[in-house]
Structures are given as C-alpha cells and as structure tokens.
Write a protein that holds these residues in place. Structure first.
Motif, PDB file in Angstrom:
ATOM      1  N   GLU A   4     -11.404 -12.004   5.654  1.00 28.12           N
ATOM      2  CA  GLU A   4     -11.260 -13.084   4.683  1.00 28.12           C
ATOM      3  C   GLU A   4     -11.694 -12.643   3.284  1.00 28.12           C
ATOM      4  N   ASN A   5     -12.542 -11.626   3.199  1.00 30.55           N
ATOM      5  CA  ASN A   5     -13.075 -11.121   1.936  1.00 30.55           C
ATOM      6  C   ASN A   5     -12.856  -9.599   1.898  1.00 30.55           C
ATOM      7  N   PRO A   6     -11.608  -9.138   1.732  1.00 29.21           N
ATOM      8  CA  PRO A   6     -11.309  -7.712   1.860  1.00 29.21           C
ATOM      9  C   PRO A   6     -11.824  -6.879   0.691  1.00 29.21           C
ATOM     10  N   SER A   7     -11.920  -5.573   0.933  1.00 28.96           N
ATOM     11  CA  SER A   7     -12.316  -4.610  -0.095  1.00 28.96           C
ATOM     12  C   SER A   7     -11.334  -3.453  -0.071  1.00 28.96           C
ATOM     13  N   LEU A   8     -11.172  -2.819  -1.220  1.00 29.61           N
ATOM     14  CA  LEU A   8     -10.390  -1.590  -1.323  1.00 29.61           C
ATOM     15  C   LEU A   8     -11.378  -0.470  -1.566  1.00 29.61           C
ATOM     16  N   LEU A   9     -11.386   0.539  -0.709  1.00 28.73           N
ATOM     17  CA  LEU A   9     -12.317   1.664  -0.815  1.00 28.73           C
ATOM     18  C   LEU A   9     -11.522   2.929  -1.092  1.00 28.73           C
ATOM     19  N   VAL A  10     -11.848   3.599  -2.194  1.00 26.36           N
ATOM     20  CA  VAL A  10     -11.162   4.820  -2.617  1.00 26.36           C
ATOM     21  C   VAL A  10     -12.103   5.993  -2.398  1.00 26.36           C
ATOM     22  N   TYR A  11     -11.632   7.022  -1.692  1.00 23.29           N
ATOM     23  CA  TYR A  11     -12.409   8.253  -1.530  1.00 23.29           C
ATOM     24  C   TYR A  11     -11.494   9.423  -1.232  1.00 23.29           C
ATOM     25  N   ASP A  12     -12.058  10.640  -1.282  1.00 21.50           N
ATOM     26  CA  ASP A  12     -11.248  11.825  -1.038  1.00 21.50           C
ATOM     27  C   ASP A  12     -11.097  12.089   0.452  1.00 21.50           C
ATOM     28  N   ASN A  13     -10.165  12.976   0.794  1.00 24.01           N
ATOM     29  CA  ASN A  13      -9.879  13.192   2.209  1.00 24.01           C
ATOM     30  C   ASN A  13     -10.672  14.363   2.793  1.00 24.01           C
ATOM     31  N   TYR A  14     -11.949  14.394   2.492  1.00 28.62           N
ATOM     32  CA  TYR A  14     -12.836  15.361   3.136  1.00 28.62           C
ATOM     33  C   TYR A  14     -12.767  15.120   4.641  1.00 28.62           C
ATOM     34  N   GLU A  15     -12.778  16.170   5.440  1.00 27.68           N
ATOM     35  CA  GLU A  15     -12.494  16.034   6.876  1.00 27.68           C
ATOM     36  C   GLU A  15     -13.405  15.058   7.610  1.00 27.68           C
ATOM     37  N   SER A  16     -14.661  14.925   7.212  1.00 24.82           N
ATOM     38  CA  SER A  16     -15.549  13.986   7.902  1.00 24.82           C
ATOM     39  C   SER A  16     -15.191  12.535   7.585  1.00 24.82           C
ATOM     40  N   VAL A  41     -13.434   0.203   9.693  1.00 26.13           N
ATOM     41  CA  VAL A  41     -13.038  -0.436   8.442  1.00 26.13           C
ATOM     42  C   VAL A  41     -11.833  -1.352   8.632  1.00 26.13           C
ATOM     43  N   LYS A  42     -10.931  -0.971   9.510  1.00 24.04           N
ATOM     44  CA  LYS A  42      -9.751  -1.800   9.755  1.00 24.04           C
ATOM     45  C   LYS A  42     -10.152  -3.151  10.354  1.00 24.04           C
ATOM     46  N   GLU A  43     -11.116  -3.139  11.266  1.00 23.62           N
ATOM     47  CA  GLU A  43     -11.583  -4.373  11.903  1.00 23.62           C
ATOM     48  C   GLU A  43     -12.319  -5.296  10.929  1.00 23.62           C
ATOM     49  N   ASN A  44     -12.802  -4.728   9.807  1.00 27.89           N
ATOM     50  CA  ASN A  44     -13.617  -5.504   8.870  1.00 27.89           C
ATOM     51  C   ASN A  44     -12.942  -5.729   7.517  1.00 27.89           C
ATOM     52  N   GLY A  45     -11.627  -5.620   7.463  1.00 27.02           N
ATOM     53  CA  GLY A  45     -10.891  -5.973   6.259  1.00 27.02           C
ATOM     54  C   GLY A  45     -11.005  -5.006   5.099  1.00 27.02           C
ATOM     55  N   VAL A  46     -11.330  -3.745   5.368  1.00 23.16           N
ATOM     56  CA  VAL A  46     -11.424  -2.744   4.312  1.00 23.16           C
ATOM     57  C   VAL A  46     -10.121  -1.945   4.288  1.00 23.16           C
ATOM     58  N   ILE A  47      -9.519  -1.874   3.102  1.00 20.80           N
ATOM     59  CA  ILE A  47      -8.304  -1.077   2.917  1.00 20.80           C
ATOM     60  C   ILE A  47      -8.729   0.250   2.297  1.00 20.80           C
ATOM     61  N   ILE A  48      -8.277   1.349   2.878  1.00 24.29           N
ATOM     62  CA  ILE A  48      -8.662   2.685   2.424  1.00 24.29           C
ATOM     63  C   ILE A  48      -7.542   3.289   1.591  1.00 24.29           C
ATOM     64  N   LEU A  49      -7.906   3.865   0.439  1.00 22.38           N
ATOM     65  CA  LEU A  49      -6.987   4.649  -0.384  1.00 22.38           C
ATOM     66  C   LEU A  49      -7.575   6.049  -0.457  1.00 22.38           C
ATOM     67  N   ILE A  50      -6.870   7.009   0.125  1.00 24.58           N
ATOM     68  CA  ILE A  50      -7.386   8.374   0.207  1.00 24.58           C
ATOM     69  C   ILE A  50      -6.743   9.233  -0.873  1.00 24.58           C
ATOM     70  N   LEU A  51      -7.588   9.957  -1.621  1.00 21.63           N
ATOM     71  CA  LEU A  51      -7.140  10.853  -2.679  1.00 21.63           C
ATOM     72  C   LEU A  51      -7.123  12.286  -2.172  1.00 21.63           C
ATOM     73  N   PRO A  52      -6.382  13.183  -2.822  1.00 27.62           N
ATOM     74  CA  PRO A  52      -6.448  14.602  -2.457  1.00 27.62           C
ATOM     75  C   PRO A  52      -7.874  15.136  -2.623  1.00 27.62           C
ATOM     76  N   PRO A  53      -8.226  16.205  -1.918  1.00 28.66           N
ATOM     77  CA  PRO A  53      -9.603  16.716  -1.983  1.00 28.66           C
ATOM     78  C   PRO A  53      -9.998  17.175  -3.384  1.00 28.66           C
ATOM     79  N   HIS A  54     -11.256  16.995  -3.706  1.00 31.85           N
ATOM     80  CA  HIS A  54     -11.898  17.476  -4.934  1.00 31.85           C
ATOM     81  C   HIS A  54     -11.267  16.918  -6.212  1.00 31.85           C
TER      82      HIS A  54
END
Length: 145
Positions: A105-117, A127-140
C-alpha cells in the motif's frame, strides 16, 4: 509502457525513491598534513599506529534528502575485511523495509548497482512481498547517477 504499481503518482515528490550504495570504511583514520603558522616550535598530531580493518557501510538515502540508519558489516575473528555477501544482503533489505515503512500500500523505489550480493533470490523475494520496486544500475556507476 504500463507501470507495475496502479498509482505511479506515489513517487512524484521523491520521498519514496531511495538510492542504496555501499563503501568500505576503515576503523583507523589516515594521517593527513598539518598546517601551522611559520616559526611554530612544536607541531603535533595524534594518529594510531595500527593498520585497522575494513568495515562495509551501506547507506540508503531518499531523493528528498531523508536517510535511513546505515547498515555496517564488521569483520569476524578470522576474517580481516568485512564484505557484503549474498547471505547478509537479505538482512539489509529487511532493514530497508522496516525504516522506510514499505508495503504494497506504501511502495518504495530502490535504486542500486548490480553487485553480485545484491542479486540474491532471497533478497528479491523479500522486497517483492513488501512493495519495493528495484531499479538495478550497471556496476560501479551509481555514484555518477
């Protein structure tokens, strides 16, 4: 293109958009130059003689300037440097969900790089179960974005 969330206006003010980045910090400060007035007889500075260990610090900040408490990974007895691992990253995601009050009901957009961990299936399911949308950037490149 259709948005995953039924109300994309929820991200307009930037308070629900977050950036996650991690860096290695040392437990011992580095020496630096000391500037004094000419003809000073005694110049001193205090620094530690030990080498120190690396601690991974994970910082999360919103587009509106609000920040969440940092997550720090300290080394163990036999491991000199602490790095973010696939086993630890789901705990970071739980920390993010708790302090950002994310839900479907209160989603967030989280942006981070695609480091393997950062790409663990467990973390992505949390994150999917808790309404967080992930935007993954290229590494570094998150520091340039």
């Amino acid at each position: 293109m259709r948005s995953e969330h039924p109300n994309p206006d929820v991200f307009k003010d930037g308070s629900r958009i977050y950036n996650l980045d991690e860096t290695a910090t040392t437990t011992v400060q580095k020496t630096c130059k000391v500037v004094v007035v000419r003809a000073t007889k005694q110049v001193s500075k205090a620094t530690s003689g030990e080498r120190g260990t690396l601690v991974t610090t994970c910082c999360i900040i919103s587009d509106s300037g609000n920040f969440l408490p940092p997550v720090m990974t300290f080394p163990r007895k036999r491991i000199i440097n602490a790095r973010m691992t696939t086993d630890l990253f789901p705990d970071v995601m739980k920390h993010f969900i708790k302090y950002s009050n994310s839900s479907k009901e209160n989603p967030s957009l989280l942006v981070y790089d695609n480091y393997e961990s950062h790409l663990s299936i467990t973390a992505l399911n949390i994150v999917k179960e808790n309404g967080v949308i992930i935007l993954i950037l290229p590494p570094h490149c998150s520091h340039k974005m």
